[in-house]
Design an enzyme around this catalytic site. Structure first.
Site, PDB file in Angstrom:
ATOM      1  N   GLU A   1      -9.636  -0.458   5.194  1.00 22.48           N
ATOM      2  CA  GLU A   1     -10.155   0.173   6.397  1.00 22.48           C
ATOM      3  C   GLU A   1     -11.476  -0.463   6.834  1.00 22.48           C
ATOM      4  OE1 GLU A   1      -7.402   1.630   7.129  1.00 22.48           O
ATOM      5  OE2 GLU A   1      -7.992   3.730   7.300  1.00 22.48           O
TER       6      GLU A   1
ATOM      7  N   HIS B   1      -7.317  -2.571  10.549  1.00 20.67           N
ATOM      8  CA  HIS B   1      -7.066  -2.556   9.100  1.00 20.67           C
ATOM      9  C   HIS B   1      -5.872  -3.433   8.735  1.00 20.67           C
ATOM     10  CE1 HIS B   1      -4.148   1.207   8.853  1.00 20.67           C
ATOM     11  NE2 HIS B   1      -3.529   0.138   9.290  1.00 20.67           N
TER      12      HIS B   1
ATOM     13  N   ASP C   1       0.825  -1.210   0.000  1.00 21.71           N
ATOM     14  CA  ASP C   1       0.000   0.000   0.000  1.00 21.71           C
ATOM     15  C   ASP C   1       0.861   1.263   0.000  1.00 21.71           C
ATOM     16  OD1 ASP C   1       1.014  -0.274   2.546  1.00 21.71           O
ATOM     17  OD2 ASP C   1      -0.914  -0.378   3.559  1.00 21.71           O
TER      18      ASP C   1
ATOM     19  N   ASN D   1      -7.184  -0.072  14.222  1.00 20.30           N
ATOM     20  CA  ASN D   1      -8.619  -0.176  13.929  1.00 20.30           C
ATOM     21  C   ASN D   1      -8.907  -1.497  13.216  1.00 20.30           C
ATOM     22  OD1 ASN D   1      -7.315   0.316  11.567  1.00 20.30           O
ATOM     23  ND2 ASN D   1      -8.365   2.236  11.091  1.00 20.30           N
TER      24      ASN D   1
HETATM   25  C1  F6R Z   1       1.587  -0.275   6.162  1.00 23.36           C
HETATM   26  C2  F6R Z   1       0.361  -1.076   6.353  1.00 23.36           C
HETATM   27  C3  F6R Z   1      -0.439  -0.884   7.589  1.00 23.36           C
HETATM   28  C4  F6R Z   1       0.337  -1.315   8.842  1.00 23.36           C
HETATM   29  C5  F6R Z   1      -0.480  -1.166  10.107  1.00 23.36           C
HETATM   30  C6  F6R Z   1       0.341  -1.424  11.345  1.00 23.36           C
HETATM   31  O1  F6R Z   1       2.179  -0.563   4.919  1.00 23.36           O
HETATM   32  O2  F6R Z   1      -0.007  -1.838   5.507  1.00 23.36           O
HETATM   33  O3  F6R Z   1      -1.632  -1.606   7.502  1.00 23.36           O
HETATM   34  O4  F6R Z   1       0.726  -2.655   8.691  1.00 23.36           O
HETATM   35  O5  F6R Z   1      -1.028   0.101  10.191  1.00 23.36           O
HETATM   36  O6  F6R Z   1       1.351  -0.477  11.452  1.00 23.36           O
HETATM   37  P1  F6R Z   1       2.556  -0.632  12.476  1.00 23.36           P
HETATM   38  O7  F6R Z   1       3.284  -1.863  12.077  1.00 23.36           O
HETATM   39  O8  F6R Z   1       3.378   0.605  12.302  1.00 23.36           O
HETATM   40  O9  F6R Z   1       1.947  -0.764  13.829  1.00 23.36           O
END
Ligand code: F6R
Length: 244
Positions: free
Chosen positions: A143, A138, A67, A136
């Site tokens: 989302e 995701h 992403d 959340n």
């Molecule tokens: C980022 C992504 C997000 C993260 C998620 C957790 O490329 O795909 O979904 O994996 O927000 O983020 P961290 O690892 O920073 O807690």
């Protein structure tokens, strides 16, 4: 889905790094898709170290980024692009032809989504997808409320994602939309690892594993994946009813 609990983030990240190494050794032209962020940082570091130490040949593998923040350029240190450049591509000298990341500055983002879908299909699908979990629920920028049937798409970011996302940026960034592979890509990936560590992720992990399967909490889709592995450390497992 299977749950694997590790003593700490070090052993969890070692196991995840080994998954990539073992895959590429078995299948040199493997397609690996990864999330960026804090969670996979140590996995990337260990992957780079092990690849060098064991002289693993990565020349035929394909790397797909999960992403990107829409509108954030690759040179911005908060971008997913920047993360992968520094954590994986530069240290391992991957060639440009092996790397496929969303261009979040593209004029036509719909075309950008089609391009990433096409690459994924043409390469024969994703062999290994490694994801994290947001505060959340995701996965990528899938989302809360997203369809499980989406391929790559552009999406309005959830309030939590916008707030938490600032942690990656030295200068506050305007975060409104994300561009991401969809949960259909996750379902079609041959193997999926969802990594989580630390007490702050314990509530999210509990919902992922023990909660209802619902698009209101996208990570719950892991329960449906026959080769989905939720790899967590003891702290992230802290709220689980069943730890066996
Ligand atoms: C980022 C992504 C997000 C993260 C998620 C957790 O490329 O795909 O979904 O994996 O927000 O983020 P961290 O690892 O920073 O807690």
């Amino acid at each position: 889905m299977q749950v694997k609990i590790y003593k700490d983030n070090q052993s969890l990240s070692e196991a995840a790094a080994n998954e990539i190494i073992d895959l590429v050794k078995k299948k040199p032209n493997a397609v690996v898709c990864m999330a960026s962020g804090d969670t996979p940082r140590l996995t990337c570091k260990l992957f780079v170290e092990k690849t060098k130490k064991e002289m693993v040949d990565l020349a035929h593998m394909t790397f797909i980024g999960l992403d990107e923040w829409v509108g954030i350029p690759p040179e911005n240190d908060g971008s997913c692009h920047y993360f992968f450049q520094n954590e994986i591509f530069k240290p391992l000298h991957l060639s440009l032809s092996q790397i496929h990341l969303f261009d979040a500055k593209a004029v036509n983002l719909e075309e950008e989504c089609k391009k990433m879908d096409k690459i994924t299909f043409e390469k024969g699908g994703i062999d290994l997808m490694i994801v994290g979990i947001g505060m959340n629920g995701h996965i990528g920028f899938n989302e809360p409320g997203v369809s499980f049937e989406n391929y790559a798409h552009v999406i309005d970011l959830d309030e939590t994602t916008v707030t938490v996302g600032q942690k990656y940026f030295k200068i506050p960034a305007t975060l409104q939309k994300g561009i991401t592979l969809g949960l259909k890509h996750l379902q079609e990936s041959k193997k999926v690892l969802l990594l989580a560590n630390g007490t702050k992720k314990a509530g999210m992990v509990k919902k992922t594993i023990e909660g209802e399967i619902t698009n209101a909490f996208p990570a719950s889709i892991m329960q449906m994946h026959p080769r989905g592995f939720v790899m967590i450390d003891e702290e992230a497992a802290g709220l689980l009813e069943n730890k066996n």
